[in-house]
Scaffold this motif. Sequence first.
Motif, PDB file in Angstrom:
ATOM      1  N   GLY A 166       0.832  -1.181   0.000  1.00  0.00           N
ATOM      2  CA  GLY A 166       0.000   0.000   0.000  1.00  0.00           C
ATOM      3  C   GLY A 166       0.873   1.240   0.000  1.00  0.00           C
ATOM      4  N   GLY A 167       0.217   2.388   0.047  1.00  0.00           N
ATOM      5  CA  GLY A 167       0.927   3.660   0.043  1.00  0.00           C
ATOM      6  C   GLY A 167       0.531   4.483  -1.153  1.00  0.00           C
ATOM      7  N   THR A 168      -0.085   5.636  -0.909  1.00  0.00           N
ATOM      8  CA  THR A 168      -0.508   6.533  -1.976  1.00  0.00           C
ATOM      9  C   THR A 168      -0.083   7.951  -1.608  1.00  0.00           C
ATOM     10  OG1 THR A 168      -2.645   7.415  -1.203  1.00  0.00           O
ATOM     11  CG2 THR A 168      -2.626   5.145  -1.975  1.00  0.00           C
ATOM     12  N   PRO A 169       0.021   8.871  -2.584  1.00  0.00           N
ATOM     13  CA  PRO A 169       0.362  10.242  -2.234  1.00  0.00           C
ATOM     14  C   PRO A 169      -0.730  10.940  -1.430  1.00  0.00           C
ATOM     15  CG  PRO A 169      -0.196  10.062  -4.557  1.00  0.00           C
ATOM     16  CD  PRO A 169      -0.100   8.676  -4.040  1.00  0.00           C
ATOM     17  N   TYR A 170      -1.904  10.329  -1.349  1.00  0.00           N
ATOM     18  CA  TYR A 170      -3.009  10.924  -0.594  1.00  0.00           C
ATOM     19  C   TYR A 170      -2.997  10.512   0.875  1.00  0.00           C
ATOM     20  CZ  TYR A 170      -4.273  11.106  -5.489  1.00  0.00           C
ATOM     21  OH  TYR A 170      -4.227  11.287  -6.845  1.00  0.00           O
ATOM     22  N   GLY A 171      -2.354   9.379   1.168  1.00  0.00           N
ATOM     23  CA  GLY A 171      -2.290   8.906   2.542  1.00  0.00           C
ATOM     24  C   GLY A 171      -1.793   7.471   2.587  1.00  0.00           C
ATOM     25  N   ALA A 172      -1.375   7.049   3.752  1.00  0.00           N
ATOM     26  CA  ALA A 172      -0.877   5.688   3.929  1.00  0.00           C
ATOM     27  C   ALA A 172      -2.002   4.677   3.752  1.00  0.00           C
ATOM     28  CB  ALA A 172      -0.253   5.542   5.318  1.00  0.00           C
ATOM     29  N   SER A 173      -1.631   3.454   3.390  1.00  0.00           N
ATOM     30  CA  SER A 173      -2.652   2.424   3.196  1.00  0.00           C
ATOM     31  C   SER A 173      -2.029   1.050   3.364  1.00  0.00           C
ATOM     32  CB  SER A 173      -3.307   2.543   1.813  1.00  0.00           C
ATOM     33  OG  SER A 173      -2.343   2.393   0.786  1.00  0.00           O
ATOM     34  N   THR A 174      -2.909   0.064   3.591  1.00  0.00           N
ATOM     35  CA  THR A 174      -2.475  -1.319   3.716  1.00  0.00           C
ATOM     36  C   THR A 174      -3.430  -2.212   2.953  1.00  0.00           C
ATOM     37  OG1 THR A 174      -1.859  -3.077   5.285  1.00  0.00           O
ATOM     38  CG2 THR A 174      -3.781  -1.744   5.851  1.00  0.00           C
ATOM     39  N   ILE A 175      -2.950  -3.379   2.578  1.00  0.00           N
ATOM     40  CA  ILE A 175      -3.752  -4.368   1.866  1.00  0.00           C
ATOM     41  C   ILE A 175      -3.938  -5.554   2.805  1.00  0.00           C
ATOM     42  CG2 ILE A 175      -3.872  -5.868  -0.156  1.00  0.00           C
ATOM     43  CD1 ILE A 175      -1.793  -3.834  -1.423  1.00  0.00           C
ATOM     44  N   THR A 176      -5.191  -5.941   3.051  1.00  0.00           N
ATOM     45  CA  THR A 176      -5.483  -6.912   4.100  1.00  0.00           C
ATOM     46  C   THR A 176      -5.688  -8.336   3.602  1.00  0.00           C
ATOM     47  OG1 THR A 176      -7.888  -6.615   4.017  1.00  0.00           O
ATOM     48  CG2 THR A 176      -6.634  -5.062   5.375  1.00  0.00           C
ATOM     49  N   GLY A 177      -5.977  -8.500   2.299  1.00  0.00           N
ATOM     50  CA  GLY A 177      -6.361  -9.812   1.797  1.00  0.00           C
ATOM     51  C   GLY A 177      -7.852 -10.023   1.940  1.00  0.00           C
ATOM     52  N   GLY A 178      -8.407 -10.874   1.118  1.00  0.00           N
ATOM     53  CA  GLY A 178      -9.854 -11.080   1.091  1.00  0.00           C
ATOM     54  C   GLY A 178     -10.430 -11.629   2.375  1.00  0.00           C
ATOM     55  N   GLN A 179      -9.633 -12.354   3.138  1.00  0.00           N
ATOM     56  CA  GLN A 179     -10.080 -12.909   4.417  1.00  0.00           C
ATOM     57  C   GLN A 179      -9.401 -12.231   5.604  1.00  0.00           C
ATOM     58  OE1 GLN A 179     -12.572 -15.139   4.298  1.00  0.00           O
ATOM     59  NE2 GLN A 179     -12.458 -14.874   2.068  1.00  0.00           N
ATOM     60  N   GLY A 180      -8.766 -11.100   5.343  1.00  0.00           N
ATOM     61  CA  GLY A 180      -8.065 -10.404   6.412  1.00  0.00           C
ATOM     62  C   GLY A 180      -6.792 -11.088   6.835  1.00  0.00           C
ATOM     63  N   GLU A 181      -6.283 -11.966   5.968  1.00  0.00           N
ATOM     64  CA  GLU A 181      -5.137 -12.793   6.349  1.00  0.00           C
ATOM     65  C   GLU A 181      -3.801 -12.071   6.280  1.00  0.00           C
ATOM     66  OE1 GLU A 181      -5.657 -13.319   1.872  1.00  0.00           O
ATOM     67  OE2 GLU A 181      -6.939 -13.052   3.631  1.00  0.00           O
ATOM     68  N   ARG A 182      -3.753 -10.940   5.578  1.00  0.00           N
ATOM     69  CA  ARG A 182      -2.494 -10.221   5.435  1.00  0.00           C
ATOM     70  C   ARG A 182      -2.431  -9.067   6.432  1.00  0.00           C
ATOM     71  NH1 ARG A 182      -0.267  -5.746   2.856  1.00  0.00           N
ATOM     72  NH2 ARG A 182       1.802  -6.071   1.907  1.00  0.00           N
ATOM     73  N   GLN A 183      -1.361  -9.014   7.214  1.00  0.00           N
ATOM     74  CA  GLN A 183      -1.158  -7.932   8.170  1.00  0.00           C
ATOM     75  C   GLN A 183      -0.336  -6.818   7.515  1.00  0.00           C
ATOM     76  OE1 GLN A 183      -2.621  -7.772  11.224  1.00  0.00           O
ATOM     77  NE2 GLN A 183      -3.663  -9.620  10.476  1.00  0.00           N
ATOM     78  N   PRO A 184      -0.404  -5.591   8.043  1.00  0.00           N
ATOM     79  CA  PRO A 184       0.384  -4.501   7.463  1.00  0.00           C
ATOM     80  C   PRO A 184       1.862  -4.850   7.385  1.00  0.00           C
ATOM     81  CG  PRO A 184      -1.213  -3.621   9.019  1.00  0.00           C
ATOM     82  CD  PRO A 184      -1.264  -5.116   9.151  1.00  0.00           C
ATOM     83  N   SER A 185       2.446  -4.611   6.222  1.00  0.00           N
ATOM     84  CA  SER A 185       3.871  -4.899   6.037  1.00  0.00           C
ATOM     85  C   SER A 185       4.698  -3.796   6.690  1.00  0.00           C
ATOM     86  CB  SER A 185       4.196  -4.971   4.548  1.00  0.00           C
ATOM     87  OG  SER A 185       4.078  -3.687   3.948  1.00  0.00           O
ATOM     88  N   GLU A 186       5.977  -4.054   6.835  1.00  0.00           N
ATOM     89  CA  GLU A 186       6.857  -3.045   7.428  1.00  0.00           C
ATOM     90  C   GLU A 186       6.902  -1.797   6.555  1.00  0.00           C
ATOM     91  OE1 GLU A 186       8.987  -0.745   9.707  1.00  0.00           O
ATOM     92  OE2 GLU A 186       8.094  -2.665  10.323  1.00  0.00           O
ATOM     93  N   ASN A 187       6.844  -1.978   5.242  1.00  0.00           N
ATOM     94  CA  ASN A 187       6.838  -0.816   4.355  1.00  0.00           C
ATOM     95  C   ASN A 187       5.575   0.019   4.554  1.00  0.00           C
ATOM     96  OD1 ASN A 187       8.172   0.652   2.119  1.00  0.00           O
ATOM     97  ND2 ASN A 187       6.318   0.114   0.998  1.00  0.00           N
ATOM     98  N   GLU A 188       4.438  -0.639   4.688  1.00  0.00           N
ATOM     99  CA  GLU A 188       3.180   0.079   4.914  1.00  0.00           C
ATOM    100  C   GLU A 188       3.180   0.792   6.261  1.00  0.00           C
ATOM    101  OE1 GLU A 188       0.365  -2.895   2.223  1.00  0.00           O
ATOM    102  OE2 GLU A 188       0.654  -3.282   4.370  1.00  0.00           O
ATOM    103  N   LEU A 189       3.721   0.134   7.273  1.00  0.00           N
ATOM    104  CA  LEU A 189       3.815   0.763   8.593  1.00  0.00           C
ATOM    105  C   LEU A 189       4.758   1.958   8.560  1.00  0.00           C
ATOM    106  CD1 LEU A 189       3.966  -2.445  10.817  1.00  0.00           C
ATOM    107  CD2 LEU A 189       2.021  -0.881  10.568  1.00  0.00           C
TER     108      LEU A 189
END
Length: 208
Positions: free
Chosen positions: A161-184
């Motif tokens: 994730g990550g956009t010029p408008y604001g930080a973001s994270t991708i969670t996965g369809g079942q919420g299985e993905r946690q925020p990565s270190e880059n997203e944090l």
Amino acid sequence: MKTLVLFYSTYGHLWKMAEAVAEGARQVEGNEVVVKRVRETLPAELLDKIHATEAQKAFAHVPIATPEELEQYDAIIFGTPTRYGNVASQMQAYLDATGGLWARGALVGKVGGAFVGTATQHGGQETTIRSFHTELFHHGFVVVGLPYAWQGQNGHETVTGGTPYGASTITGGQGERQPSENELEGARFQGRHTAEIARKLAPVAQPA
């Protein structure tokens, strides 16, 4: 100076992002940072059905914010999941209750921004943040995003994730993905950057 990081989270992803935003904001000297959440509006039986009840216990200790307290802060950074490319209903219900503040112009000149989470890489991160910005503009906020000075949104080696408008994270369809270190790290950058802008705009105290 006081900064509020205010989030809604169903499964905890946005709570983790909020904590990272707060971590960044605390790097600005003299900045008192508070993390709060908005009230859950889904009934308990539905939360059980979507397996959110257990997940929400992890951040149940985080205090719930009232709309009236927003005027106590110099900067407010909002976090929400995306729902069909827009702000989650829980956060929208909170914002809809700020009409009294709008009528008094109580938030005019405050510094703000937004961060989000989506299930998929192109699940509405930018549309949700831009929609959030519209609401902040109506309140008179000075809106701050996540500039390309944060190099983490320039890479393409891994999904992030990550956009010029604001930080973001991708969670996965079942919420299985946690925020990565880059997203944090993007969230930390946004928190620090927003607080730095608020510090620059803060009125200088006059000697007695």
